[in-house]
Scaffold this motif. Sequence first.
Motif, PDB file in Angstrom:
ATOM      1  N   GLU A 114      52.835  75.775 -14.627  1.00 25.14           N
ATOM      2  CA  GLU A 114      52.029  75.195 -15.705  1.00 25.14           C
ATOM      3  C   GLU A 114      50.546  75.503 -15.505  1.00 25.14           C
ATOM      4  OE1 GLU A 114      51.293  70.797 -17.800  1.00 25.14           O
ATOM      5  OE2 GLU A 114      52.832  71.076 -16.235  1.00 25.14           O
ATOM      6  N   LEU A 115      50.075  75.485 -14.258  1.00 25.62           N
ATOM      7  CA  LEU A 115      48.675  75.833 -13.995  1.00 25.62           C
ATOM      8  C   LEU A 115      48.415  77.300 -14.335  1.00 25.62           C
ATOM      9  CD1 LEU A 115      45.929  74.921 -12.824  1.00 25.62           C
ATOM     10  CD2 LEU A 115      46.761  75.641 -10.575  1.00 25.62           C
ATOM     11  N   GLU A 116      49.390  78.145 -14.073  1.00 28.84           N
ATOM     12  CA  GLU A 116      49.245  79.572 -14.395  1.00 28.84           C
ATOM     13  C   GLU A 116      49.135  79.774 -15.900  1.00 28.84           C
ATOM     14  OE1 GLU A 116      51.532  83.808 -13.396  1.00 28.84           O
ATOM     15  OE2 GLU A 116      52.432  81.881 -12.834  1.00 28.84           O
ATOM     16  N   GLN A 117      49.882  79.035 -16.675  1.00 27.98           N
ATOM     17  CA  GLN A 117      49.808  79.157 -18.136  1.00 27.98           C
ATOM     18  C   GLN A 117      48.441  78.768 -18.667  1.00 27.98           C
ATOM     19  OE1 GLN A 117      53.015  76.830 -19.741  1.00 27.98           O
ATOM     20  NE2 GLN A 117      54.621  78.177 -18.924  1.00 27.98           N
ATOM     21  N   GLN A 118      47.760  77.834 -17.990  1.00 25.01           N
ATOM     22  CA  GLN A 118      46.439  77.427 -18.450  1.00 25.01           C
ATOM     23  C   GLN A 118      45.343  78.402 -18.056  1.00 25.01           C
ATOM     24  OE1 GLN A 118      45.012  73.497 -18.075  1.00 25.01           O
ATOM     25  NE2 GLN A 118      46.961  72.482 -18.523  1.00 25.01           N
ATOM     26  N   LEU A 119      45.461  79.015 -16.862  1.00 20.12           N
ATOM     27  CA  LEU A 119      44.361  79.818 -16.343  1.00 20.12           C
ATOM     28  C   LEU A 119      44.465  81.302 -16.669  1.00 20.12           C
ATOM     29  CD1 LEU A 119      43.832  78.233 -12.792  1.00 20.12           C
ATOM     30  CD2 LEU A 119      42.493  77.851 -14.872  1.00 20.12           C
ATOM     31  N   CYS A 120      45.669  81.842 -16.719  1.00 19.72           N
ATOM     32  CA  CYS A 120      45.814  83.290 -16.891  1.00 19.72           C
ATOM     33  C   CYS A 120      45.245  83.815 -18.207  1.00 19.72           C
ATOM     34  CB  CYS A 120      47.284  83.687 -16.743  1.00 19.72           C
ATOM     35  SG  CYS A 120      47.801  83.762 -15.006  1.00 19.72           S
ATOM     36  N   PRO A 121      45.335  83.113 -19.340  1.00 21.66           N
ATOM     37  CA  PRO A 121      44.680  83.645 -20.553  1.00 21.66           C
ATOM     38  C   PRO A 121      43.169  83.776 -20.409  1.00 21.66           C
ATOM     39  CG  PRO A 121      46.335  82.001 -21.127  1.00 21.66           C
ATOM     40  CD  PRO A 121      46.180  81.955 -19.644  1.00 21.66           C
ATOM     41  N   GLU A 122      42.551  82.937 -19.568  1.00 21.94           N
ATOM     42  CA  GLU A 122      41.106  82.993 -19.396  1.00 21.94           C
ATOM     43  C   GLU A 122      40.709  83.923 -18.251  1.00 21.94           C
ATOM     44  OE1 GLU A 122      39.359  79.107 -19.072  1.00 21.94           O
ATOM     45  OE2 GLU A 122      41.033  78.183 -20.138  1.00 21.94           O
ATOM     46  N   TYR A 123      41.528  84.009 -17.225  1.00 23.08           N
ATOM     47  CA  TYR A 123      41.220  84.793 -16.033  1.00 23.08           C
ATOM     48  C   TYR A 123      42.277  85.893 -15.878  1.00 23.08           C
ATOM     49  CZ  TYR A 123      38.062  80.998 -14.679  1.00 23.08           C
ATOM     50  OH  TYR A 123      37.045  80.072 -14.642  1.00 23.08           O
ATOM     51  N   PRO A 124      41.982  87.095 -16.333  1.00 22.84           N
ATOM     52  CA  PRO A 124      43.004  88.157 -16.262  1.00 22.84           C
ATOM     53  C   PRO A 124      43.280  88.653 -14.843  1.00 22.84           C
ATOM     54  CG  PRO A 124      40.923  89.021 -17.099  1.00 22.84           C
ATOM     55  CD  PRO A 124      40.754  87.546 -17.026  1.00 22.84           C
ATOM     56  N   ASN A 125      42.376  88.390 -13.901  1.00 16.05           N
ATOM     57  CA  ASN A 125      42.542  88.911 -12.540  1.00 16.05           C
ATOM     58  C   ASN A 125      43.008  87.845 -11.547  1.00 16.05           C
ATOM     59  OD1 ASN A 125      41.609  91.528 -13.269  1.00 16.05           O
ATOM     60  ND2 ASN A 125      39.497  90.813 -13.132  1.00 16.05           N
ATOM     61  N   VAL A 126      43.500  86.727 -12.057  1.00 17.90           N
ATOM     62  CA  VAL A 126      44.001  85.680 -11.176  1.00 17.90           C
ATOM     63  C   VAL A 126      45.474  85.949 -10.859  1.00 17.90           C
ATOM     64  CG1 VAL A 126      44.610  83.233 -11.032  1.00 17.90           C
ATOM     65  CG2 VAL A 126      42.362  83.910 -11.829  1.00 17.90           C
ATOM     66  N   VAL A 127      45.838  85.828  -9.587  1.00 13.80           N
ATOM     67  CA  VAL A 127      47.203  86.060  -9.123  1.00 13.80           C
ATOM     68  C   VAL A 127      47.724  84.777  -8.489  1.00 13.80           C
ATOM     69  CG1 VAL A 127      48.653  87.364  -7.515  1.00 13.80           C
ATOM     70  CG2 VAL A 127      46.794  88.516  -8.736  1.00 13.80           C
ATOM     71  N   PHE A 128      48.927  84.372  -8.866  1.00 15.76           N
ATOM     72  CA  PHE A 128      49.565  83.180  -8.309  1.00 15.76           C
ATOM     73  C   PHE A 128      50.625  83.600  -7.291  1.00 15.76           C
ATOM     74  CE2 PHE A 128      47.426  81.175 -11.726  1.00 15.76           C
ATOM     75  CZ  PHE A 128      47.392  79.821 -11.459  1.00 15.76           C
ATOM     76  N   SER A 129      50.584  82.987  -6.125  1.00 16.45           N
ATOM     77  CA  SER A 129      51.569  83.284  -5.092  1.00 16.45           C
ATOM     78  C   SER A 129      52.876  82.561  -5.380  1.00 16.45           C
ATOM     79  CB  SER A 129      51.038  82.865  -3.715  1.00 16.45           C
ATOM     80  OG  SER A 129      50.857  81.457  -3.658  1.00 16.45           O
ATOM     81  N   ARG A 130      53.958  83.100  -4.891  1.00 11.53           N
ATOM     82  CA  ARG A 130      55.283  82.503  -5.023  1.00 11.53           C
ATOM     83  C   ARG A 130      55.791  82.082  -3.644  1.00 11.53           C
ATOM     84  NH1 ARG A 130      54.073  81.848  -9.921  1.00 11.53           N
ATOM     85  NH2 ARG A 130      54.289  83.619 -11.349  1.00 11.53           N
ATOM     86  N   VAL A 131      56.472  80.964  -3.606  1.00 12.62           N
ATOM     87  CA  VAL A 131      57.069  80.484  -2.361  1.00 12.62           C
ATOM     88  C   VAL A 131      58.393  81.206  -2.149  1.00 12.62           C
ATOM     89  CG1 VAL A 131      58.023  78.499  -1.148  1.00 12.62           C
ATOM     90  CG2 VAL A 131      55.938  78.252  -2.492  1.00 12.62           C
ATOM     91  N   VAL A 132      58.550  81.818  -0.971  1.00 11.47           N
ATOM     92  CA  VAL A 132      59.746  82.575  -0.638  1.00 11.47           C
ATOM     93  C   VAL A 132      60.309  82.001   0.652  1.00 11.47           C
ATOM     94  CG1 VAL A 132      60.702  84.836  -0.093  1.00 11.47           C
ATOM     95  CG2 VAL A 132      58.824  84.646  -1.729  1.00 11.47           C
ATOM     96  N   CYS A 133      61.567  81.613   0.635  1.00  5.62           N
ATOM     97  CA  CYS A 133      62.217  81.058   1.819  1.00  5.62           C
ATOM     98  C   CYS A 133      62.996  82.158   2.537  1.00  5.62           C
ATOM     99  CB  CYS A 133      63.158  79.916   1.439  1.00  5.62           C
ATOM    100  SG  CYS A 133      62.337  78.544   0.596  1.00  5.62           S
TER     101      CYS A 133
END
Length: 430
Positions: A114-133
């Motif tokens: 949900e945070l990614e949906q809010q920020l990515c339209p405004e910040y094209p160079n923002v990358v969100f990490s994924r949790v990998v087990c």
Amino acid sequence: QVALQFPDDLLADAAALAARLEVETGAEMYVLGDTTYGSCCVDEVAAEHAGAEAVLHYGPACLSPCRKLPVLHIFGQQPLDIGRCAEAFRELYPDRQSRVVVLSDVVYAHAMGELEQQLCPEYPNVVFSRVVCGDSPGPTPPGEVRQFGRQFPVEALGGLQDCAMFYVGAEGLVLTSFMLTWNRCLFSSFNPATGCGRRETLNVNRALMRRLYLVERARDARVVGILVGTLGVAGYLTVLQHLRELLRRAGKRSYTLAVGKPNPAKLANFLEVDIFVLVACAQNTLLDSSEFYRPIVTPYELELACNPARQWTGDYFTDFRDLLPGACAHVDLPPAVPAAEAVPDVSLITGEMRAAHLCEPLPPQLPLSTALACRDQTRALAEISPAASFLESRSWRGLEQQLGQTPVSKAVQGRRGIAIAYEDEGHEHS
């Protein structure tokens, strides 16, 4: 048979959850309480004692890969104010072209979409990490980072050092490990408990200077205690063997100690040890040893001290698996140099000369335990046992038994009462 591992703050709900899971799955549940080491690690040893075929790990986790049992992590979901977090991000990064990698504690991973949906339209160079087990199959492809159970692409021309880091979570060992490992990146954080965002003012260079001072202490040490801080993280046996060989080649004696969770009282029993090295997961390896009688270093810091081929480059590694053969940070030991040709080294702490050459590796057909020689008994004991050598150097060595020299006497009745008022003592009344 399934083992359920809970941290201390969730044990109150363990019995009810185990009973419900037994009804719904038909499997036999075992609740694992107090873990031998950090609660963020999967306690495979306790699970194997119960004959478990899988482990459900509840609560925060370091996501270190396990050796044997399949593991399912249930992190939990702590509340996060998405709007306030996005607002704090905009305040910290007013430039909409900023290159930022968003990291989070595992208990807030559920809200990152949900945070990614809010920020990515405004910040094209923002990358969100994924949790990998667990370990991902195959090598890490170029342009991608896989560390600490996080995975994210890096598209900046200068690599990760051209990116800033935004961490969602409270201050703690997780953030400290991130900042030391990616010490060329500027960090900011948002604490969901307080609702405040800030630029991290922790002086990473100062923290690194403290760690490099411990490296110098490790170079001066003659006896090193290897603390086993995990029995479940994959590769811990290999790194133990690697450290033993590294110390032997560097001319240092070593103990391997399994004392559970280290504390000052436990480690104070080993006065002959000059420094300890802790083999633990990436979160627990950075132990603050200011209250301990002897300092505690990480396997990477011990490598910096004992391996002449490893030079300080500014990179820091908290995961001991990075030091193993085939890993990204592995450095082979250089050939041995005769003692007569070794360049003398001076300690920056004591100012004394110290040896800095490596010994020859043992031949594979002649183990150390089978190399016998006729020696003086006292001298041989001091050479084999650092504890005996340390005891010889002390002025007081304990009580002497003096067997057969003390006269025999019959037992007599002692005083009665307490020390402040024995029965045979007079009492003054005011």
